[in-house]
Design a protein around this motif. Structure first.
Motif, PDB file in Angstrom:
ATOM      1  N   PRO A 116      13.192  11.955 -13.331  1.00  0.00           N
ATOM      2  CA  PRO A 116      13.500  11.610 -11.941  1.00  0.00           C
ATOM      3  C   PRO A 116      13.165  10.145 -11.695  1.00  0.00           C
ATOM      4  N   GLY A 118      12.645   7.350  -8.586  1.00  0.00           N
ATOM      5  CA  GLY A 118      12.526   7.132  -7.134  1.00  0.00           C
ATOM      6  C   GLY A 118      12.888   5.699  -6.818  1.00  0.00           C
ATOM      7  N   GLY A 119      11.856   4.840  -6.709  1.00  0.00           N
ATOM      8  CA  GLY A 119      12.108   3.421  -6.459  1.00  0.00           C
ATOM      9  C   GLY A 119      11.950   2.584  -7.719  1.00  0.00           C
ATOM     10  N   GLY A 120      11.569   3.214  -8.821  1.00  0.00           N
ATOM     11  CA  GLY A 120      11.389   2.483 -10.076  1.00  0.00           C
ATOM     12  C   GLY A 120      10.189   1.545 -10.048  1.00  0.00           C
ATOM     13  N   SER A 121       9.212   1.816  -9.178  1.00  0.00           N
ATOM     14  CA  SER A 121       8.090   0.868  -9.030  1.00  0.00           C
ATOM     15  C   SER A 121       6.860   1.270  -9.844  1.00  0.00           C
ATOM     16  N   SER A 122       6.990   2.277 -10.669  1.00  0.00           N
ATOM     17  CA  SER A 122       5.849   2.693 -11.500  1.00  0.00           C
ATOM     18  C   SER A 122       5.294   1.505 -12.287  1.00  0.00           C
ATOM     19  N   GLN A 184       1.913  -1.447  -1.574  1.00  0.00           N
ATOM     20  CA  GLN A 184       2.488  -2.802  -1.623  1.00  0.00           C
ATOM     21  C   GLN A 184       3.935  -2.770  -2.140  1.00  0.00           C
ATOM     22  N   SER A 185       4.304  -1.687  -2.802  1.00  0.00           N
ATOM     23  CA  SER A 185       5.668  -1.507  -3.319  1.00  0.00           C
ATOM     24  C   SER A 185       6.585  -0.869  -2.290  1.00  0.00           C
ATOM     25  N   THR A 190       9.431   5.432  -3.117  1.00  0.00           N
ATOM     26  CA  THR A 190       9.984   6.549  -2.336  1.00  0.00           C
ATOM     27  C   THR A 190       8.936   7.631  -2.083  1.00  0.00           C
ATOM     28  N   VAL A 196       4.197  12.480  -6.207  1.00  0.00           N
ATOM     29  CA  VAL A 196       3.899  12.917  -7.583  1.00  0.00           C
ATOM     30  C   VAL A 196       3.010  11.926  -8.341  1.00  0.00           C
ATOM     31  N   THR A 197       2.761  10.746  -7.749  1.00  0.00           N
ATOM     32  CA  THR A 197       1.818   9.821  -8.410  1.00  0.00           C
ATOM     33  C   THR A 197       0.516   9.658  -7.606  1.00  0.00           C
ATOM     34  N   VAL A 200      -1.430   5.476  -2.774  1.00  0.00           N
ATOM     35  CA  VAL A 200      -2.318   5.112  -1.659  1.00  0.00           C
ATOM     36  C   VAL A 200      -1.734   3.904  -0.937  1.00  0.00           C
ATOM     37  N   LEU A 254      10.891  17.128  -7.042  1.00  0.00           N
ATOM     38  CA  LEU A 254      10.595  17.357  -5.627  1.00  0.00           C
ATOM     39  C   LEU A 254      11.837  16.951  -4.842  1.00  0.00           C
ATOM     40  N   ASN A 524      10.528  14.940 -17.934  1.00  0.00           N
ATOM     41  CA  ASN A 524       9.767  13.714 -18.214  1.00  0.00           C
ATOM     42  C   ASN A 524       8.798  13.854 -19.398  1.00  0.00           C
TER      43      ASN A 524
HETATM   44  C1  LIG Z   1       4.556  -4.522  -6.627  1.00  0.00           C
HETATM   45  C2  LIG Z   1       3.953  -3.152  -6.699  1.00  0.00           C
HETATM   46  C3  LIG Z   1       2.971  -2.793  -5.803  1.00  0.00           C
HETATM   47  C4  LIG Z   1       2.413  -1.511  -5.857  1.00  0.00           C
HETATM   48  N1  LIG Z   1       1.479  -1.164  -4.924  1.00  0.00           N
HETATM   49  C5  LIG Z   1       0.989   0.092  -4.909  1.00  0.00           C
HETATM   50  C6  LIG Z   1       0.061   0.488  -3.907  1.00  0.00           C
HETATM   51  O1  LIG Z   1      -0.292  -0.295  -3.014  1.00  0.00           O
HETATM   52  N2  LIG Z   1      -0.400   1.767  -3.937  1.00  0.00           N
HETATM   53  C7  LIG Z   1       0.010   2.646  -4.887  1.00  0.00           C
HETATM   54  O2  LIG Z   1      -0.416   3.790  -4.843  1.00  0.00           O
HETATM   55  N3  LIG Z   1       0.875   2.295  -5.851  1.00  0.00           N
HETATM   56  C8  LIG Z   1       1.388   1.055  -5.882  1.00  0.00           C
HETATM   57  N4  LIG Z   1       2.287   0.695  -6.851  1.00  0.00           N
HETATM   58  C9  LIG Z   1       2.721   1.675  -7.841  1.00  0.00           C
HETATM   59  C10 LIG Z   1       3.983   2.477  -7.428  1.00  0.00           C
HETATM   60  O3  LIG Z   1       4.652   1.838  -6.378  1.00  0.00           O
HETATM   61  C11 LIG Z   1       3.621   3.894  -7.005  1.00  0.00           C
HETATM   62  O4  LIG Z   1       3.168   4.617  -8.142  1.00  0.00           O
HETATM   63  C12 LIG Z   1       4.750   4.668  -6.336  1.00  0.00           C
HETATM   64  O5  LIG Z   1       4.215   5.869  -5.852  1.00  0.00           O
HETATM   65  C13 LIG Z   1       5.938   4.974  -7.230  1.00  0.00           C
HETATM   66  O6  LIG Z   1       7.009   5.416  -6.404  1.00  0.00           O
HETATM   67  P1  LIG Z   1       8.529   5.287  -6.842  1.00  0.00           P
HETATM   68  O7  LIG Z   1       9.343   5.975  -5.822  1.00  0.00           O
HETATM   69  O8  LIG Z   1       8.861   3.899  -7.128  1.00  0.00           O
HETATM   70  O9  LIG Z   1       8.541   6.148  -8.181  1.00  0.00           O
HETATM   71  P2  LIG Z   1       9.134   5.777  -9.596  1.00  0.00           P
HETATM   72  O10 LIG Z   1       8.473   4.569 -10.114  1.00  0.00           O
HETATM   73  O11 LIG Z   1      10.602   5.805  -9.553  1.00  0.00           O
HETATM   74  O12 LIG Z   1       8.614   7.040 -10.419  1.00  0.00           O
HETATM   75  C14 LIG Z   1       7.244   7.277 -10.630  1.00  0.00           C
HETATM   76  C15 LIG Z   1       7.075   8.693 -11.185  1.00  0.00           C
HETATM   77  O13 LIG Z   1       7.437   9.625 -10.175  1.00  0.00           O
HETATM   78  C16 LIG Z   1       8.472  10.500 -10.636  1.00  0.00           C
HETATM   79  N5  LIG Z   1       9.308  10.831  -9.473  1.00  0.00           N
HETATM   80  C17 LIG Z   1       9.870   9.986  -8.586  1.00  0.00           C
HETATM   81  N6  LIG Z   1      10.513  10.699  -7.641  1.00  0.00           N
HETATM   82  C18 LIG Z   1      10.350  12.011  -7.939  1.00  0.00           C
HETATM   83  C19 LIG Z   1      10.767  13.237  -7.348  1.00  0.00           C
HETATM   84  N7  LIG Z   1      11.492  13.274  -6.227  1.00  0.00           N
HETATM   85  N8  LIG Z   1      10.400  14.410  -7.936  1.00  0.00           N
HETATM   86  C20 LIG Z   1       9.660  14.414  -9.073  1.00  0.00           C
HETATM   87  N9  LIG Z   1       9.241  13.278  -9.669  1.00  0.00           N
HETATM   88  C21 LIG Z   1       9.582  12.105  -9.101  1.00  0.00           C
HETATM   89  C22 LIG Z   1       9.161   9.717 -11.732  1.00  0.00           C
HETATM   90  O14 LIG Z   1       9.823  10.555 -12.648  1.00  0.00           O
HETATM   91  C23 LIG Z   1       7.997   8.998 -12.369  1.00  0.00           C
HETATM   92  O15 LIG Z   1       7.338   9.866 -13.248  1.00  0.00           O
HETATM   93  C24 LIG Z   1       2.846  -0.592  -6.839  1.00  0.00           C
HETATM   94  C25 LIG Z   1       3.842  -0.966  -7.745  1.00  0.00           C
HETATM   95  C26 LIG Z   1       4.395  -2.236  -7.677  1.00  0.00           C
HETATM   96  C27 LIG Z   1       5.479  -2.601  -8.636  1.00  0.00           C
END
Ligand SMILES: Cc1cc2nc3c(=O)[nH]c(=O)nc-3n(C[C@H](O)[C@H](O)[C@H](O)COP(=O)(O)OP(=O)(O)OC[C@H]3O[C@@H](n4cnc5c(N)ncnc54)[C@H](O)[C@@H]3O)c2cc1C
Length: 533
Positions: A116, A118-122, A184-185, A190, A196-197, A200, A254, A524
């Motif tokens: 899956p 989401g926003g690719g911000s992992s 911050q992302s 998303t 799922v991560t 905070v 989810l 995954n």
């Molecule tokens: C610049 C920057 C700043 C950041 N700041 C913070 C911060 O302040 N606090 C913080 O907690 N984190 C931060 N992060 C980390 C990141 O943003 C978080 O981990 C965020 O929760 C990931 O969300 P995403 O939608 O981008 O998920 P993705 O990166 O796309 O995916 C993360 C994981 O979630 C899974 N996933 C995504 N959507 C679903 C779904 N619907 N169902 C099941 N699995 C799913 C994916 O398969 C993957 O395993 C930051 C990252 C960056 C790059």
């Protein structure tokens, strides 16, 4: 449009003033002039897809490249320096729960690995397709971004899981409500990714981490759908929502989530304060946290982060005047900046501000009510773009984080920082390291550490430096008894350290839950923990 090499929108830039470039060169050395590989060369690396045909799956090279990595430093070297060597075999954008259910069925039938997206911000390698095993399909939730229900009686809102931070708050703001989850992302991450991560947000002190905001949701697992009860609280055995929180897509997808929301605050303010040393600042922060004041954010930078923030602001004259003023009031070279937030109504904010001022002054601190707090809030989602600029200048920047009880914070910080600072001395390389405390609890706090070093002309060398620094810092975290991650999750990068935190029985429990919900390992693979074949 989103960048493929680096963070964020292609049109947004964070400029680094010349004075700050000089500061960095002086601190870690003159950088090498390096350029990213071209997108064309990356696209040429993508092999033919191995996916059996399925309606809606996109196999064009750019889609596959866009979903190949997240934002870990490892990911940056892969995408910018051309080391990327695994790609999803295809990308699909489902629109409904039924489509997701069918995709899981398709994955089961053809033995496909679903990731899956989401926003690719992992930042810990959640999204990297494995380099062996079945083909990978990236499931981008981006089309599932709607507000499905707003229950103003319960103060709850149900969203599709692919809704991004701005989309979500936009839906709520129109009706006078707020979720208040601002990692911050936020610009790209998303709701599904946050849950799922265990993410905070910056104002967690008021709104809480994602866990208490999450009421219920719908998870499509390979073993069937899983709905969590919709009740305010329950004593009916273990809370099953906690197997979803932090599951990192190992259990399913989810599709939607019901979240606790609040009415929009009447008034919100961000201000600054200074303490003469970090140690005094930490003592003050602990007292403030334990007084449980009505604040929404507390972020205490150490002296080097405070100085680096000044340097990067580009406001040379203002900074020089500010420093003179701070010196006069006893806030010298070891000064530490606290940014704090007040979220509520005028009366509650005024009261909290007064109570805070009292505690700050009791710790030789000084309140600064103009410019700094506002500047921070204005730039809070722009700051990540600094990483792009620094990369282009020839510097690699990464962050890591932990949480420790108050009595271990100071020693823990020293130990992690000294591993990072001295991590490349055998090569004669310097590392700039700074830290802040940004999420406080009555019994402890999170520690967020940023480190910057020179990129090497050979990208393998840049990556090797990162592995050494990250490894040494992670081992220090484990040795100090801290968590390997307070907010970013495990993914691939933190896997070697998970067992130290969970213990053998804990690892066994997690493994068995994954095997129960995903017996054929279509979700995954290899993230969070690696299972046997
Ligand atoms: C610049 C920057 C700043 C950041 N700041 C913070 C911060 O302040 N606090 C913080 O907690 N984190 C931060 N992060 C980390 C990141 O943003 C978080 O981990 C965020 O929760 C990931 O969300 P995403 O939608 O981008 O998920 P993705 O990166 O796309 O995916 C993360 C994981 O979630 C899974 N996933 C995504 N959507 C679903 C779904 N619907 N169902 C099941 N699995 C799913 C994916 O398969 C993957 O395993 C930051 C990252 C960056 C790059």
């Amino acid at each position: 449009m989103k960048r493929i090499q680096g963070w964020g929108n292609i049109q947004t830039e964070y400029l680094v003033p010349e004075s700050a470039q000089a500061y960095l060169a002086q601190t870690v050395g003159n950088p090498f002039t390096l350029t990213n590989v071209t997108l064309e060369s990356l696209l040429k690396k993508i092999p033919p897809s191995n996916l059996p045909s399925h309606p809606g799956i996109l196999v064009d090279a750019e889609e596959r490249l866009r979903h190949a990595r997240g934002q870990s430093l490892n990911d940056w070297v892969d995408m910018c320096d051309g080391l990327v060597n695994t790609f999803p075999d295809g990308v699909i954008y489902p629109n409904t729960i039924e489509e997701i259910r069918n995709l899981i069925q398709y994955a089961e039938t053809h033995k496909i690995n679903l990731i899956p997206y989401g926003g690719g911000s992992s930042v810990v390698g959640h999204l990297t397709p494995p380099n062996e095993g079945p083909p990978t399909l990236s499931v981008d939730l981006g089309h599932m971004n709607q507000l499905m229900d707003l229950n103003t009686e319960n103060l709850e809102a149900t969203f599709e899981a692919g809704v991004s931070g701005p989309q979500l708050e936009d839906h709520l703001k129109k009706q006078g409500y707020v979720l208040g989850h601002f990692p911050q992302s936020w610009e790209y991450s998303t709701l599904g990714g946050w849950i799922v991560t265990r993410s905070v947000g910056q104002q967690s002190y008021h709104y809480g981490r994602i866990e208490p905001l999450f009421v219920t949701g719908h998870l499509e697992t390979p073993s069937g759908p899983l709905d969590f009860p919709h009740v305010p609280k329950s004593a009916a055995g273990p809370d099953l929502r906690h197997i979803l929180l932090g599951s990192e897509a190992r259990l399913g997808i989810l599709t939607q989530a019901t979240m606790r929301i609040r009415r929009l605050p009447e008034e919100e303010n961000f201000y600054a304060a200074f303490f003469p040393t970090f140690s005094i600042g930490v003592d003050a922060l602990r007292e403030i946290a334990q007084a449980e004041l009505n604040l929404s954010m507390l972020r205490l930078s150490d002296p080097i982060e405070t100085e680096t923030t000044f340097q990067l602001s580009g406001e040379e004259k203002l900074v020089s005047i500010a420093k003179k003023g701070l010196n006069l009031f006893g806030q010298g070279d070891e000064r530490c900046m606290l940014i704090y937030g007040l979220t509520g109504n005028h009366a509650s904010n005024t009261l909290a501000d007064r109570q805070l001022a009292h505690l700050v002054r009791n710790h030789q601190g000084m309140m600064v009510k103009f410019y700094l707090g506002e500047a921070w809030i204005e730039k809070r989602f722009l700051t990540p773009y600094l990483r792009n600029t620094l990369w282009d200048l020839g510097y690699a920047l990464d962050t890591l984080e932990t949480a420790l009880p108050w009595h271990k914070i100071q020693q823990g910080r020293q130990s992690i920082i000294s591993e990072l600072k001295g991590g490349l001395t055998d090569e004669g390389e310097k590392v700039l390291v700074f830290s802040h405390i940004s999420h406080v609890y009555t019994n402890g706090a999170s520690l967020y550490i940023t480190y910057l070093y020179r990129r090497a002309p050979d990208p393998h060398h840049t990556l090797d430096r990162w592995k050494r620094l990250k490894g040494a810092a992670s081992q220090a975290i484990v040795a100090q008894g801290g968590t390997i991650t307070h907010q970013h999750g495990i993914g691939m990068d933190h896997q070697p350290y998970l067992a130290a935190e969970k213990g053998p029985l804990g690892m066994c429990i997690i493994e068995n839950i994954i095997k129960d919900l995903d017996p054929n390992q279509v979700m995954n693979r290899q993230k969070l923990i690696k299972l046997g074949k």
